[in-house]
Design a protein around this motif. Structure first.
Motif, short mmCIF file in Angstrom:
data_model
loop_
_atom_site.label_atom_id
_atom_site.label_comp_id
_atom_site.label_asym_id
_atom_site.label_seq_id
_atom_site.Cartn_x
_atom_site.Cartn_y
_atom_site.Cartn_z
N ALA A 17 68.25 -30.49 -74.53
CA ALA A 17 67.73 -30.34 -75.88
C ALA A 17 66.83 -31.50 -76.27
N GLY A 18 65.76 -31.17 -76.96
CA GLY A 18 64.83 -32.16 -77.49
C GLY A 18 64.10 -31.56 -78.67
N ILE A 19 62.94 -32.10 -78.99
CA ILE A 19 62.16 -31.58 -80.09
C ILE A 19 60.75 -31.23 -79.61
N VAL A 82 64.91 -26.45 -64.55
CA VAL A 82 65.37 -27.39 -65.57
C VAL A 82 64.15 -27.84 -66.36
N ILE A 83 64.29 -27.96 -67.68
CA ILE A 83 63.23 -28.56 -68.48
C ILE A 83 63.83 -29.66 -69.35
N GLU A 84 63.09 -30.76 -69.48
CA GLU A 84 63.54 -31.88 -70.29
C GLU A 84 62.34 -32.59 -70.88
N GLY A 85 62.56 -33.26 -72.01
CA GLY A 85 61.48 -33.94 -72.71
C GLY A 85 61.80 -35.38 -73.04
N TYR A 86 62.60 -36.03 -72.19
CA TYR A 86 62.94 -37.43 -72.41
C TYR A 86 61.79 -38.35 -71.97
#
Length: 355
Positions: A17-19, A82-86
């Protein structure tokens, strides 16, 4: 909205989870049938008005605990992507770095969404859409002549050059795996995506048909026949009559077909004066009156609608371009598929559920 399995049925994605852009990519994948499992922190409250969080299964995991990390690795072991926004390095510090995940699952496609990219002098700096598009030169193009650059909200960096590019990258990576390839990491940077979106403009510059000064070109409000105008009731209309045949229709409908001042359409020296002429003409009638005269013609015309008006416009409503989920009006999934229509979206769940 038609119900269907969606073109991505059978694909499983784990979304940390992210924005903003990464959730937008997750929304697009979920809209078209992928099972997107959104990993949230325990106790996180999911706002049902958060359009970007729709159509997910929520799993609450404490990624600061060994147990939570183990559960996340287990999810990724069974996933296609996988998806991430860090920021760069965060996933690694959590114990979920790409090397580990790919060792667990060699077919895994890992999409990493950042502003500056995984490498480079600015990779670890904070930033937002306005900063990314500024660095690429894109922001310099947005605004009127003689005025400062005006950001087009966060459409270019976050969503066009970010989330949508990530969704494309994920699908390309997943297709490569389906064709016999191995899993891999996708470095999706908004600076790269924003630059790519400007490809046509770079081509125009090379051809000598685009000036670096903003507000002086065909598509940046420089041309009087590609601009917005205020109407008598304080509303606005938009015209884009670039091609000669469409420009001719506009002139005929506005009653200026025989006015020789409007003959040299592409003479930039006269653009400002003719813009003032058109502004005076459009101010003589209400927006509704201009719609009656111009809408549906080849003048390349449209009213400028607000958020309440747009979903109710007959064309958009006729295509069911918006849906309402739990009282929240929002854009329907796009694009449209003939054989595998998008899944009917559902509102995000109010609280995380434990796996």
């Amino acid at each position: 909205m038609m119900k269907g399995p969606g073109a991505l049925a059978g694909i499983r994605i784990v979304e940390f989870a992210g924005i903003g852009p990464a959730p937008f990519a997750g929304m697009m994948l979920a809209d078209h049938g992928a099972e997107v499992i959104r990993v949230e922190r325990p106790g996180a409250v999911i706002d049902r008005t958060d359009v970007l969080a729709r159509s997910r299964r929520i799993v609450a995991l404490d990624l600061k605990s060994a147990e939570g990390v183990a559960q996340a690795r287990a999810l990724c072991r069974e996933a296609d992507g996988v998806i991430e926004g860090y920021r760069p390095g965060v996933l690694e510090r959590l114990g979920l770095g790409p090397e580990l995940l790919l060792a667990d699952n060699p077919k895994l496609v890992i999409g990493r969404m950042t502003g500056w990219g995984q490498q480079g002098p600015l990779a670890h700096a904070a930033g937002h859409d306005i900063n990314y598009i500024a660095l690429t030169g894109a922001l310099n193009a947005y605004g009127r002549k003689g005025e400062k650059p005006t950001p087009p909200i966060n459409m270019v960096g976050d969503f066009g050059g970010g989330g949508m590019m990530l969704a494309f990258g994920m699908l390309a990576g997943l297709l490569n795996v389906r064709n016999g390839g191995e899993g891999q990491v996708i470095d999706c940077a908004m600076i790269d995506g924003a630059s790519l979106l400007m490809s046509m403009i770079w081509g125009f510059r090379a051809q000598g048909i685009w000036q670096d000064e903003r507000g002086t070109n065909y598509l940046d409000t420089g041309a009087y026949f590609y601009d917005t105008y205020e109407t008598a009731d304080g509303k606005h209309v938009a015209i884009g009559s670039i091609e000669p045949q469409f420009y001719a229709v506009l002139r005929e409908r506005l009653g200026i077909a025989d006015d020789p001042a409007f003959n040299p359409q592409n003479d930039r020296e006269g653009w400002d004066a003719l813009r003032n002429r058109l502004a005076a003409i459009f101010h003589t009638r209400t927006r509704e009156e201009w719609c009656a005269l111009l809408e549906g013609s080849d003048a390349c015309f449209a009213p400028v609608l607000d958020y309440d008006e747009a979903p109710r416009h007959p064309h958009i409503a006729g295509r069911r371009g918006f849906v309402e989920l739990d009282g929240v009006v929002q854009p329907a999934p796009a694009p449209r598929f003939s054989r595998t229509p998008a899944v009917t979206p559902h509102a995000p769940q109010p609280h995380g559920e434990s796996r």
